[in-house]
Design an enzyme around this catalytic site. Sequence first.
Site, PDB file in Angstrom:
ATOM      1  N   ASN A   7       1.003  -1.200  -0.058  1.00 27.60           N
ATOM      2  CA  ASN A   7       0.100   0.033  -0.077  1.00 27.60           C
ATOM      3  C   ASN A   7       0.896   1.271   0.050  1.00 27.60           C
ATOM      4  OD1 ASN A   7      -1.746   2.062   0.480  1.00 27.60           O
ATOM      5  ND2 ASN A   7      -2.185   1.436   2.653  1.00 27.60           N
ATOM      6  N   SER A  38       3.754  -2.510  10.416  1.00 26.92           N
ATOM      7  CA  SER A  38       5.265  -2.466  10.654  1.00 26.92           C
ATOM      8  C   SER A  38       5.800  -3.820   9.991  1.00 26.92           C
ATOM      9  CB  SER A  38       5.415  -2.153  11.952  1.00 26.92           C
ATOM     10  OG  SER A  38       4.969  -0.807  12.420  1.00 26.92           O
ATOM     11  N   LYS A  72      -0.023   4.124   0.026  1.00 28.46           N
ATOM     12  CA  LYS A  72      -0.648   5.394   0.507  1.00 28.46           C
ATOM     13  C   LYS A  72      -0.576   6.633  -0.392  1.00 28.46           C
ATOM     14  CE  LYS A  72       0.471   3.503   4.759  1.00 28.46           C
ATOM     15  NZ  LYS A  72       0.211   3.711   6.304  1.00 28.46           N
ATOM     16  N   HIS A  91      -9.323   0.984   5.552  1.00 30.16           N
ATOM     17  CA  HIS A  91      -8.036   1.142   5.987  1.00 30.16           C
ATOM     18  C   HIS A  91      -8.272   1.988   7.165  1.00 30.16           C
ATOM     19  CE1 HIS A  91      -3.887   2.534   6.813  1.00 30.16           C
ATOM     20  NE2 HIS A  91      -3.478   1.360   6.111  1.00 30.16           N
ATOM     21  N   GLY A 123       2.997   1.948  10.914  1.00 30.72           N
ATOM     22  CA  GLY A 123       3.912   3.061  10.686  1.00 30.72           C
ATOM     23  C   GLY A 123       4.611   3.436  12.077  1.00 30.72           C
ATOM     24  N   GLU A 138      -6.847   4.536   8.323  1.00 29.10           N
ATOM     25  CA  GLU A 138      -6.423   6.009   8.113  1.00 29.10           C
ATOM     26  C   GLU A 138      -7.718   6.471   7.447  1.00 29.10           C
ATOM     27  OE1 GLU A 138      -2.926   5.661   5.900  1.00 29.10           O
ATOM     28  OE2 GLU A 138      -1.892   5.015   7.474  1.00 29.10           O
ATOM     29  N   GLU A 173      -5.067  -4.937  10.954  1.00 27.29           N
ATOM     30  CA  GLU A 173      -4.158  -4.006  10.984  1.00 27.29           C
ATOM     31  C   GLU A 173      -4.516  -3.295  12.455  1.00 27.29           C
ATOM     32  OE1 GLU A 173      -2.154  -3.088   7.066  1.00 27.29           O
ATOM     33  OE2 GLU A 173      -4.033  -1.571   7.329  1.00 27.29           O
TER      34      GLU A 173
END
Length: 249
Positions: free
Chosen positions: A16, A212, A18, A103, A175, A105, A169
């Site tokens: 991904n 990660s 992003k 996701h 991240g 985010e 996730e």
Amino acid sequence: MPPTTTPPKPLLIAGNWKMYGRMADLAELDALAAAVGGVRAEVDVVLCPPFTMTAAAAGRAKGGRIAIGVQDVAAIGADGAHTGDVSAAMAADAGARFAIVGHSERRAAHGETDAVVAAKATAAAAAGLVPIVCVGETLEQRKAGEAAAVVAAQVAGSCPAAGVVLAYEPVWAIGTGLTPTAAEIAEIHAEARRAFAAKFPGAAVRILYGGSVKPGNAAEILAIDGVDGALVGGASLKAKDFAAIVLAG
Ligand code: PEP
């Protein structure tokens, strides 16, 4: 209670990008294709660059080992007056074969609920894309002992039908360089599989781990019971790192 379905193979390793990537970065796709060209057939490799690169990436990847995906699709299936949105049909037309939906985010920054995520997964599937449905708990929810229940509820609410891929996730691992222990990953994957089986009895589902994943921990994570692949953010931007993760599978 043990999971009621056997995890299907092959492994799926998805990257991904992003909101990173310019056309010049197609060179990374070429390098990745060269590096994973000989990887065993049981590993599916997917790369999800931004929409601006979908068609060019799909053209470049055509006939090779890498399938192209998108990072989101509109919840609305039909064309219409929806300024700024990109439909699943448009993504498929550009050459995408997978679509990440839900996701964390997007759930956090765009207020996407399980119902919205389910609508997006439905739209993706209707356009012939394989939805990769993301679920995962926040750090507060984990600290409160709610991780398994949160993930089970997200699986039930975000998966409209069998035929999706799930990605567990944990929000706090994305991240950050932090990862859950192998036992914690195995526990949540088993819970997610139970929740999926409760909603879609007998249907198999691939469950990816994301958060990660790096070349240095990929082999250990991919060997965990119930882990059917990985969703990789930062480490997918560089072909060398992403290829190392794919080859660890
Ligand atoms: C992600 O964005 O889905 C992700 C897992 O990111 P990272 O690998 O950088 O933690």
